[in-house]
Design a protein around this motif. Sequence first.
Motif, mmCIF file in Angstrom:
data_model
loop_
_atom_site.group_PDB
_atom_site.id
_atom_site.type_symbol
_atom_site.label_atom_id
_atom_site.label_comp_id
_atom_site.label_asym_id
_atom_site.label_seq_id
_atom_site.Cartn_x
_atom_site.Cartn_y
_atom_site.Cartn_z
ATOM 1 N N THR A 154 -17.760 18.922 78.864
ATOM 2 C CA THR A 154 -16.776 19.714 78.409
ATOM 3 C C THR A 154 -16.138 20.247 79.095
ATOM 4 N N LEU A 155 -16.719 21.414 79.946
ATOM 5 C CA LEU A 155 -16.387 22.140 80.923
ATOM 6 C C LEU A 155 -15.587 21.429 82.016
ATOM 7 N N LEU A 156 -16.221 20.210 82.391
ATOM 8 C CA LEU A 156 -15.786 19.391 83.570
ATOM 9 C C LEU A 156 -14.163 18.892 83.419
ATOM 10 N N ARG A 157 -14.235 18.378 81.953
ATOM 11 C CA ARG A 157 -13.116 17.941 81.629
ATOM 12 C C ARG A 157 -11.711 18.886 81.758
ATOM 13 N N PHE A 158 -11.988 20.087 81.471
ATOM 14 C CA PHE A 158 -10.941 21.274 81.852
ATOM 15 C C PHE A 158 -10.820 21.094 83.336
ATOM 16 N N LEU A 159 -11.849 21.312 84.120
ATOM 17 C CA LEU A 159 -11.723 21.425 85.553
ATOM 18 C C LEU A 159 -11.130 20.371 86.255
ATOM 19 N N ARG A 160 -11.356 18.898 85.741
ATOM 20 C CA ARG A 160 -10.677 17.818 86.318
ATOM 21 C C ARG A 160 -9.133 17.925 85.893
ATOM 22 N N ALA A 161 -8.875 18.318 84.737
ATOM 23 C CA ALA A 161 -7.442 18.372 84.533
ATOM 24 C C ALA A 161 -6.828 19.294 85.453
ATOM 25 N N ARG A 162 -7.308 20.396 85.787
ATOM 26 C CA ARG A 162 -6.910 21.236 86.739
ATOM 27 C C ARG A 162 -7.424 21.197 88.269
ATOM 28 N N ARG A 163 -7.858 20.045 88.345
ATOM 29 C CA ARG A 163 -8.174 19.693 90.108
ATOM 30 C C ARG A 163 -9.199 20.562 90.505
ATOM 31 N N PHE A 164 -10.157 20.918 89.700
ATOM 32 C CA PHE A 164 -11.242 21.958 89.866
ATOM 33 C C PHE A 164 -10.754 23.142 90.437
ATOM 34 N N SER A 165 -9.752 23.754 89.828
ATOM 35 C CA SER A 165 -9.260 25.031 89.961
ATOM 36 C C SER A 165 -9.595 25.896 88.863
ATOM 37 N N PRO A 166 -10.840 26.645 89.190
ATOM 38 C CA PRO A 166 -11.360 27.600 87.961
ATOM 39 C C PRO A 166 -10.580 28.403 87.317
ATOM 40 N N GLN A 167 -9.723 28.944 88.176
ATOM 41 C CA GLN A 167 -8.713 29.799 87.588
ATOM 42 C C GLN A 167 -7.720 29.169 86.620
ATOM 43 N N LYS A 168 -7.354 27.949 86.895
ATOM 44 C CA LYS A 168 -6.256 27.520 86.359
ATOM 45 C C LYS A 168 -6.967 26.805 84.877
ATOM 46 N N ARG A 196 0.468 16.194 58.736
ATOM 47 C CA ARG A 196 0.518 15.167 59.709
ATOM 48 C C ARG A 196 -0.326 15.509 60.735
ATOM 49 N N TYR A 197 0.016 16.707 61.563
ATOM 50 C CA TYR A 197 -0.533 17.370 62.498
ATOM 51 C C TYR A 197 -2.016 17.423 62.472
ATOM 52 N N GLU A 198 -2.560 17.880 61.229
ATOM 53 C CA GLU A 198 -4.044 18.039 60.833
ATOM 54 C C GLU A 198 -4.743 16.611 61.044
ATOM 55 N N ARG A 199 -3.953 15.668 60.516
ATOM 56 C CA ARG A 199 -4.493 14.365 60.654
ATOM 57 C C ARG A 199 -4.944 13.798 62.060
ATOM 58 N N ILE A 200 -3.898 14.047 62.886
ATOM 59 C CA ILE A 200 -4.197 13.861 64.308
ATOM 60 C C ILE A 200 -5.159 14.715 64.970
ATOM 61 N N VAL A 201 -5.422 15.974 64.422
ATOM 62 C CA VAL A 201 -6.447 16.672 65.020
ATOM 63 C C VAL A 201 -7.798 16.284 64.674
ATOM 64 N N ALA A 202 -7.747 15.906 63.468
ATOM 65 C CA ALA A 202 -9.019 15.352 62.683
ATOM 66 C C ALA A 202 -9.515 13.993 63.207
ATOM 67 N N LEU A 203 -8.579 13.306 63.737
ATOM 68 C CA LEU A 203 -9.009 12.044 64.468
ATOM 69 C C LEU A 203 -9.396 12.271 65.829
ATOM 70 N N TYR A 204 -8.907 13.059 66.456
ATOM 71 C CA TYR A 204 -9.349 13.550 67.967
ATOM 72 C C TYR A 204 -10.774 14.027 67.975
ATOM 73 N N ALA A 242 -2.784 19.140 76.093
ATOM 74 C CA ALA A 242 -3.130 20.676 75.964
ATOM 75 C C ALA A 242 -4.461 20.918 75.746
ATOM 76 N N ASN A 243 -5.080 20.133 74.607
ATOM 77 C CA ASN A 243 -6.329 20.616 74.022
ATOM 78 C C ASN A 243 -7.282 19.727 74.260
ATOM 79 N N TYR A 244 -7.446 18.583 74.541
ATOM 80 C CA TYR A 244 -8.099 17.344 74.816
ATOM 81 C C TYR A 244 -8.022 16.891 76.265
ATOM 82 N N PRO A 245 -7.977 17.372 77.239
ATOM 83 C CA PRO A 245 -7.613 17.057 78.491
ATOM 84 C C PRO A 245 -8.868 16.193 78.973
ATOM 85 N N GLU A 246 -8.337 15.112 79.747
ATOM 86 C CA GLU A 246 -9.174 14.280 80.526
ATOM 87 C C GLU A 246 -9.926 13.492 79.560
#
Length: 345
Positions: free
Chosen positions: A64-78, A151-159, A215-219
Motif C-alpha cells: 500500500t505504501l509503495l502505491r502512494f510512492l509510485r504515484a508520486r515518483r518516490f518523493s516521500p514528501q509528496k 452512487r458515490y458510496e457504491r463506487i467506493v464499495a466496489l473499489y 486521489a484515493n486508490y493510486p497506482e
Amino acid sequence: MTTDNAVSPPASAATGSYNPWAGHIGHLTPAQEESLETFKKMLSDAGLYHAASKEGKASHDDATLLRFLRARRFSPQKALKQFSDTLSWRKKHDVDNLYASFPVEEFESSKRYYPRWTGRRDKGGRPVYVYKLSSIEAFSKEIYGVDEGRRYERIVALYEVMMRFVAPLCSYAPHPSQETPISSTTSIIDLSNISLTSMWSLRPHLQEASKLATANYPETLHAIVVVNAPGFFGKLWGWVSSWFDEVTRNKIHILTKDQLDPSSPAYKTCPLFELIDKENIPKEYGGELDWTFLDEPKVDEEVRGVLKEGAKLLEGDELEGTREKGDMVKGPWVFDVADGRVIKP
C-alpha cells in the motif's frame, strides 16, 4: 537520507527494458528502498502509521505504501501529502464501516454497471476486469434512481472489494512473481453501442470515478485496453485523456478492429494478447473464455482452490458455495493474505 527529489523507476518502455514490476516489493532499487524507509518514518512521525510489533501487524502494508510512492515518483514528501489526504477522505466517508455494512443485494446489483472481475488474471497474476460502458445506460434507472451520495458510496464499495478482497486473493494464489503482492488490475473497456450523446451524458459520472481512483486508490491500474471504440472516439480522446496523468495515459491501449481480427496481420501483435493469455480473455474479445459481462466471476482452478480452503473455517449460508466448490463469494468480504482466509471486514 533520501531528499524530496523524485526517484524514477530504473527501466521504461521507451528504452525497451520495461519492467512491469518496477517500484514493487522484490523489485526496488536501493534508492527506492531508502525512499520507502523515509516515507515510513515521516508517516510514523505524523501519527499516520505504525510498524509491525509484538502487539500486532503494521497499520498499512508495504504494498500500500509503495502505491502512494509510485504515484508520486518516490518523493516521500509528496506521497505523505496524498496519503494524509486519503486517510482524511476515508474518515470523512467512514469507508471501513461503509464497506462492512454495505447491503449484499445492492452490492451485487451494482456490479452490473461498473467494472466487473472476470475471475481471471493477466500474465502477471493481476485480476482482469471488464467494463461495458453501455451497461450504464442499460441500468440508468437503478444508477440514477438514488441520490448522488449513494452512487458515490457504491463506487467506493466496489473499489474496496477490489483492494481488500480481489487483489489480496490474487496475491495469495500462485503467480509469476510470487514475492510481489498484486496491487493493480488490467482492464478491458468495451465501448460498443455507445453514441456520442451517451459519452457526453456520462462525462460527469466517469470523471467522478476517475477522480476518486486517482486521489484515493493510486497506482491500482496496470493497463487499460479499449476495445470496440466508435469512429468518433479519436475526436474525444483529447478530452478523455485529460482525466489521467501522463503515467496513466501511457498504460492505455486503444485497439483497432483489425487487431482483434484473426485474419489480420495486426492480430499477432495485439497488446491484449501480450497482456493476457487467450484462455483468460472472454471470447467476444478474441479469447477462449466463455464469460460475458453479466456473468459471475469464472475463477481459474488455482484461485478456486484458494477460495475453497480460505472459507473452510467460516460459518454461514452465504459462504456455502465457496466452501464446497470454491465459488466466488457474494457481498463485501476481505481476504487475509497472512492466513489465506476469507474474513468479514
